[in-house]
Design a protein around this motif. Sequence first.
Motif, PDB file in Angstrom:
ATOM      1  N   SER A   1       0.822  -1.314   0.062  1.00 50.94           N
ATOM      2  CA  SER A   1      -0.089  -0.111  -0.024  1.00 50.94           C
ATOM      3  C   SER A   1       0.934   1.070  -0.108  1.00 50.94           C
ATOM      4  CB  SER A   1      -0.926   0.063   1.211  1.00 50.94           C
ATOM      5  OG  SER A   1      -1.600   1.164   1.405  1.00 50.94           O
ATOM      6  N   LYS A   2       0.187   2.451  -0.496  1.00 51.96           N
ATOM      7  CA  LYS A   2       0.997   3.711  -0.391  1.00 51.96           C
ATOM      8  C   LYS A   2       0.661   4.358   0.845  1.00 51.96           C
ATOM      9  CE  LYS A   2       1.200   4.091  -5.642  1.00 51.96           C
ATOM     10  NZ  LYS A   2       0.813   4.686  -6.676  1.00 51.96           N
ATOM     11  N   ASP A   3      -0.163   4.021   1.585  1.00 49.79           N
ATOM     12  CA  ASP A   3      -0.398   4.701   2.912  1.00 49.79           C
ATOM     13  C   ASP A   3       0.796   4.454   3.775  1.00 49.79           C
ATOM     14  OD1 ASP A   3      -1.679   5.844   5.028  1.00 49.79           O
ATOM     15  OD2 ASP A   3      -3.312   4.228   5.279  1.00 49.79           O
ATOM     16  N   PRO A   4       1.197   5.527   4.101  1.00 47.89           N
ATOM     17  CA  PRO A   4       2.421   5.212   5.399  1.00 47.89           C
ATOM     18  C   PRO A   4       1.945   4.563   6.438  1.00 47.89           C
ATOM     19  CG  PRO A   4       2.295   7.894   4.358  1.00 47.89           C
ATOM     20  CD  PRO A   4       1.009   6.966   4.199  1.00 47.89           C
ATOM     21  N   VAL A   5       0.868   4.572   6.989  1.00 49.65           N
ATOM     22  CA  VAL A   5       0.430   3.925   8.143  1.00 49.65           C
ATOM     23  C   VAL A   5       0.498   2.234   7.867  1.00 49.65           C
ATOM     24  CG1 VAL A   5      -1.392   3.400   9.887  1.00 49.65           C
ATOM     25  CG2 VAL A   5      -1.008   5.684   9.060  1.00 49.65           C
ATOM     26  N   LYS A   6      -0.175   1.952   6.826  1.00 53.18           N
ATOM     27  CA  LYS A   6      -0.098   0.489   6.263  1.00 53.18           C
ATOM     28  C   LYS A   6       1.246   0.081   6.136  1.00 53.18           C
ATOM     29  CE  LYS A   6      -4.888   0.262   5.009  1.00 53.18           C
ATOM     30  NZ  LYS A   6      -5.791   0.056   3.551  1.00 53.18           N
ATOM     31  N   GLN A   7       2.180   0.909   5.278  1.00 53.58           N
ATOM     32  CA  GLN A   7       3.661   0.771   5.103  1.00 53.58           C
ATOM     33  C   GLN A   7       4.206   0.207   6.553  1.00 53.58           C
ATOM     34  OE1 GLN A   7       5.084   3.685   2.839  1.00 53.58           O
ATOM     35  NE2 GLN A   7       4.065   3.358   1.024  1.00 53.58           N
ATOM     36  N   GLN A   8       4.135   1.379   7.722  1.00 49.59           N
ATOM     37  CA  GLN A   8       4.600   0.802   8.879  1.00 49.59           C
ATOM     38  C   GLN A   8       4.294  -0.494   9.478  1.00 49.59           C
ATOM     39  OE1 GLN A   8       3.972   4.225  11.283  1.00 49.59           O
ATOM     40  NE2 GLN A   8       5.546   5.781  10.386  1.00 49.59           N
ATOM     41  N   GLU A   9       2.974  -0.670   9.409  1.00 48.04           N
ATOM     42  CA  GLU A   9       2.389  -2.060   9.687  1.00 48.04           C
ATOM     43  C   GLU A   9       3.196  -3.170   9.106  1.00 48.04           C
ATOM     44  OE1 GLU A   9      -1.745  -1.808   9.222  1.00 48.04           O
ATOM     45  OE2 GLU A   9      -1.922  -0.387  10.843  1.00 48.04           O
ATOM     46  N   TYR A  10       3.349  -2.974   7.709  1.00 45.95           N
ATOM     47  CA  TYR A  10       3.856  -3.931   6.849  1.00 45.95           C
ATOM     48  C   TYR A  10       5.302  -4.347   7.532  1.00 45.95           C
ATOM     49  CZ  TYR A  10       5.731  -6.483   2.575  1.00 45.95           C
ATOM     50  OH  TYR A  10       6.518  -7.123   1.891  1.00 45.95           O
ATOM     51  N   TYR A  11       5.928  -3.250   7.593  1.00 40.80           N
ATOM     52  CA  TYR A  11       7.574  -3.362   7.929  1.00 40.80           C
ATOM     53  C   TYR A  11       7.480  -3.838   9.311  1.00 40.80           C
ATOM     54  CZ  TYR A  11       8.859  -0.952   3.466  1.00 40.80           C
ATOM     55  OH  TYR A  11       9.176  -0.956   2.335  1.00 40.80           O
ATOM     56  N   ALA A  12       6.796  -3.467   9.985  1.00 42.61           N
ATOM     57  CA  ALA A  12       6.605  -4.050  11.479  1.00 42.61           C
ATOM     58  C   ALA A  12       6.542  -5.570  11.472  1.00 42.61           C
ATOM     59  CB  ALA A  12       5.550  -3.544  12.276  1.00 42.61           C
ATOM     60  N   ILE A  13       6.019  -6.173  10.526  1.00 46.43           N
ATOM     61  CA  ILE A  13       5.910  -7.785  10.484  1.00 46.43           C
ATOM     62  C   ILE A  13       6.908  -8.364   9.854  1.00 46.43           C
ATOM     63  CG2 ILE A  13       4.284  -9.447   9.481  1.00 46.43           C
ATOM     64  CD1 ILE A  13       1.856  -7.686   9.728  1.00 46.43           C
ATOM     65  N   ILE A  14       7.340  -7.764   8.685  1.00 45.13           N
ATOM     66  CA  ILE A  14       8.453  -8.617   7.913  1.00 45.13           C
ATOM     67  C   ILE A  14       9.816  -8.079   8.635  1.00 45.13           C
ATOM     68  CG2 ILE A  14       7.018  -8.461   5.679  1.00 45.13           C
ATOM     69  CD1 ILE A  14       9.200  -6.342   4.792  1.00 45.13           C
ATOM     70  N   GLY A  15       9.981  -7.060   9.249  1.00 48.54           N
ATOM     71  CA  GLY A  15      11.314  -6.469   9.818  1.00 48.54           C
ATOM     72  C   GLY A  15      11.897  -7.471  10.752  1.00 48.54           C
ATOM     73  N   PRO A  16      11.136  -8.204  11.990  1.00 45.56           N
ATOM     74  CA  PRO A  16      11.656  -9.256  12.465  1.00 45.56           C
ATOM     75  C   PRO A  16      12.099 -10.533  11.867  1.00 45.56           C
ATOM     76  CG  PRO A  16      10.033  -8.158  13.713  1.00 45.56           C
ATOM     77  CD  PRO A  16       9.976  -7.386  12.407  1.00 45.56           C
ATOM     78  N   GLN A  17      11.225 -10.573  10.853  1.00 44.32           N
ATOM     79  CA  GLN A  17      11.477 -11.857   9.883  1.00 44.32           C
ATOM     80  C   GLN A  17      12.761 -11.706   9.365  1.00 44.32           C
ATOM     81  OE1 GLN A  17       8.120 -13.444   7.624  1.00 44.32           O
ATOM     82  NE2 GLN A  17       6.701 -12.383   9.060  1.00 44.32           N
ATOM     83  N   LEU A  18      13.060 -10.661   8.819  1.00 40.72           N
ATOM     84  CA  LEU A  18      14.277 -10.463   7.933  1.00 40.72           C
ATOM     85  C   LEU A  18      15.391 -10.626   9.056  1.00 40.72           C
ATOM     86  CD1 LEU A  18      13.711  -7.517   5.755  1.00 40.72           C
ATOM     87  CD2 LEU A  18      13.864  -9.785   5.067  1.00 40.72           C
ATOM     88  N   SER A  19      15.392 -10.088  10.220  1.00 37.14           N
ATOM     89  CA  SER A  19      16.554 -10.319  11.127  1.00 37.14           C
ATOM     90  C   SER A  19      16.597 -11.659  11.517  1.00 37.14           C
ATOM     91  CB  SER A  19      16.176  -9.320  12.550  1.00 37.14           C
ATOM     92  OG  SER A  19      17.124  -9.676  13.431  1.00 37.14           O
ATOM     93  N   GLU A  20      15.579 -12.478  11.659  1.00 35.67           N
ATOM     94  CA  GLU A  20      15.533 -14.020  11.924  1.00 35.67           C
ATOM     95  C   GLU A  20      16.219 -14.723  10.985  1.00 35.67           C
ATOM     96  OE1 GLU A  20      12.649 -17.365  13.954  1.00 35.67           O
ATOM     97  OE2 GLU A  20      11.867 -15.336  13.198  1.00 35.67           O
TER      98      GLU A  20
END
Length: 969
Positions: free
Chosen positions: A326-345
């Motif tokens: 999505s282009k919505d900044p709020v939804k983008q933050q939600e998206y990255y909040a989910i995949i961020g820990p997965q990338l680190s793991e």
Amino acid sequence: MDDRMIIRLKVIAVLCKPQLEKLQGSSVETIDQVLQNNLTLVRTFQNTLEDQGNHDLLKKFGIEKCHFGDVRWSYSCLCLETILKIAKSMDLDAANCNKSSSQSDSSIPCLSVQHEIDIAKCFQLIVGFGLLPNLLPNIGIPIQRRSKYYNLFHQTPHLTDEQKYSRLTVMVRGLCEIEKSQSFGPKFAAKHLADLLTALLQICHAPISKPTSDSQVLLWQRLHEERQEFVPLLNSVIERTYPPLLVQNLLLLQGPSASHAKIIRDAPKPAPKWLIRICAQLLTQQLMKPNGVAMTIQGVMDLAEITSEMWQRCDSLAYIISTPPSKDPVKQQEYYAIIGPQLSELVTKSQKILPDAPFNRIASGCYREIAARYRHVAEDTVFGPLFKPLASEDQDVLIRCIETLHSIFVEGTDPSGLLMLLVPHSYRLMELYRIWCQSVLQVKTLLEELIVRLIRHSDNPDRVGLLRSLLQTQSSDEDDEAFLDEDEKSVMALISILQRIEDVHLTYSVFVSLLEDLPKLMVDQPPSSSLAPQQPHLLHSVRRGLVTLRLIGLLSEDEQLQSFLLNNPQQAVDFAQVFLKRAAENLNRNHFDVDLEKEGLAIVFAVIALQIDNLVRNEDKSKTWSLFDPLVESLEHLVKKHPLERIRSGADELRLAIQTRGFVFNKDSTASSEASRGSSKSGKGQAFKSAWDQLSDPFLPVQGHAILTLSRLLKKKDPEALKNRDRLLKVFLDSLEHEDSYIYLMGIQALGSLADVFTEQVVQALVSQLEQFIATEEPKLVTEYDASKIDTPTTQPVRRPAEVRLKVGEALLQVVRLVGPLIPKYKRVLLNSFLRGTKDEDAFVRASCLHNLGELCALLRYSLDSVAFEVLNCVTNLAARDPAVEVRRAAVLLITLLLRGLDSEALQVLEPIIKDLYRVLKEIVLRDNDDRVVLFHANQGLEKLAEIVKQYLTAPKLAGKTIRELRLP
């Protein structure tokens, strides 16, 4: 297996064999006739089962709404119904068996390999005859790319859209039942999941046009009502499917984009936009599930082997994962909040579980893409947790963090743009490296590679400042000398980083920055009388000055930097001019420290002299000489006003060399060249005289070079050097007491060369130096003593400093190695010296003497028997009772090295004490548990002793000899 199951398997065996190989290329009528014959044959089995082919099982799937005008549809329905009955029966038997544990495994129905093959062929016929003909155009995987029997499935009857839809819903309901079956579900999904997903996506998400007539209104209502039925079926299929397999099939359904389809040869037509959109949504849902990123990557990696094309696919996948839906900044933050820990793991797992898999490359690519396009959105959710552990004080947390950062920024893809993320944390990384630089942790190497990559490839303009952050000193309340180790650690950390970077321009920049700071440090230095423990800021200033001088000294010895300055006279002159001007200004203000300034000017003078010598040897043009003209004024200022005679003399020599364009300098150089040729007696005498004169030079590098030259002359048996060997011996012995490592190391090397021709005198002199007593104060004139104390002088003899005794011991060790087999001649002198040294008050001197004693004993071999008990007694007492752990380690190591050196001869050489040696080692192993190193050396000694005894007791294998007699006929 009951009779019904057997008959149904026979039906399957008939239905799956329309002899496709023979039918390839046949007409449509021929194929349909073969299928009709198979149906007729199957009816005989159905009559046996009292099954008249009414498709009772398919009636609940809506088969009554379908048109039965062609044999292919009937054939696919019969195949589907038969497999459903088999699957239902097998699942029921398996469930009953699980409920009743008393039944044996033999009661569970099991299909043969041939039955499995027949059912797989029927799956193909169901999909080919019943499912694919009823799909919309350009969706799904084209059958011509999946089967060489494409012509068999190509001809389809002319049906209306409603008839095709009815057939499709029947097939999808039946195949969903098969997909749910425990017996056949996994096998069907492995081959035909894409077909089932295509049909479900068409039914659930294909756009429906608005009705224009009453008949179309009824169909429109039916489509919407049945869509509510099939959406849960689609979701259940997605939930049951192995995520990597689901990702594979969704990517295949999307197909190539319109732009790629134009480039790829024989590419299928692009999929409809609605299908591409819904596949993208499903892929995003998979990404946002727990462990979804890893499952998505695994699905893509399973499609092909790792090749150059696969690496491009990795980069493309990284771009897809890093792009929010999505282009919505709020939804983008939600998206990255989910995949961020997965990338680190994912990075952490790839280090331990799958180090060779491309997961790390994809994760690094994701971080790079996010940093380039969405850094402002993902700063808190993706990059914040990545660098947050750097602020921890827990070493385990820091190690894991450094390993993760190393995997991303070093082992991953090209991180040139990604490295900017490290810049805000670079000083923390430098601080950790200063702490770990001398440790044995493996993470030290990873951190070093990370810092080298950051400095070498990033666009950080303050690279010099970042490197110099390693030299930051902190105020300490510890003892006055407690900070020396910490400062030395900082210096060696910076040297190590510069050596790894291998950028001479950066080394030069650091060198110049240090020289520029040196005059300022001279101004800030407090007088020694004002330095007190309660003035930490003054102590901090002194520490900065010492660290700067130490680093300047090490960098000035760097060969690459010397070569760089030699080939770039302009840069050498620039920093020399800056330093000389500041030194002249400090003289005018009377703000300078003589010791600090002397060291700095010595380095600058050496660089200028090196440049002038290069110009003289190459006979360069006057254009290059003009670069040095700006230095003349500063050198004249030093000649007139500097308080030290050495500095005034050196500045005057350089000034004259510049003004005369090397004529004066050339004169000395010529004499030196003639001496180096050594072709005549007078030439050799001149070489010795030149080197002897350089011993009194004020500059330490010149003094060290003079000692090195004299050492080489001794190796060449120069007559003048041999004639003055007594004088040389005194000079070399005096050099051992010099505080500069360059001088005393050259002295040790020179003593070795002198011992080659003057062995006995050198050995006696070194032994005397090791045991000689010296006075603590320099002798005074009689007029300087107080009259009341003339008869009772207070100076008392004491031993030489421990540092000097260590240097003398090192020189003795070199002489011992040089003498080699002739060492028994000096056995008594050396043994007495080393044994007395083992009783020294300094622990390091005792350890050094033990090491030297071990070298000596290994060379003595059979000459050791007469003193074996003295050595054993010394080693035993020190290994058991010495309070210093270093000495105990050295004592046990002596035994181990002695056994290794003697090897098979140990039993003969050490025969009087071999039993006692074993007892000593065994006692250490059983009782000394406070130091692991001592235990390790003792165990090594026992293992070596056991090996020697075993070798002695084992009879050697004799080579066989065969004698053959040849007789002529």
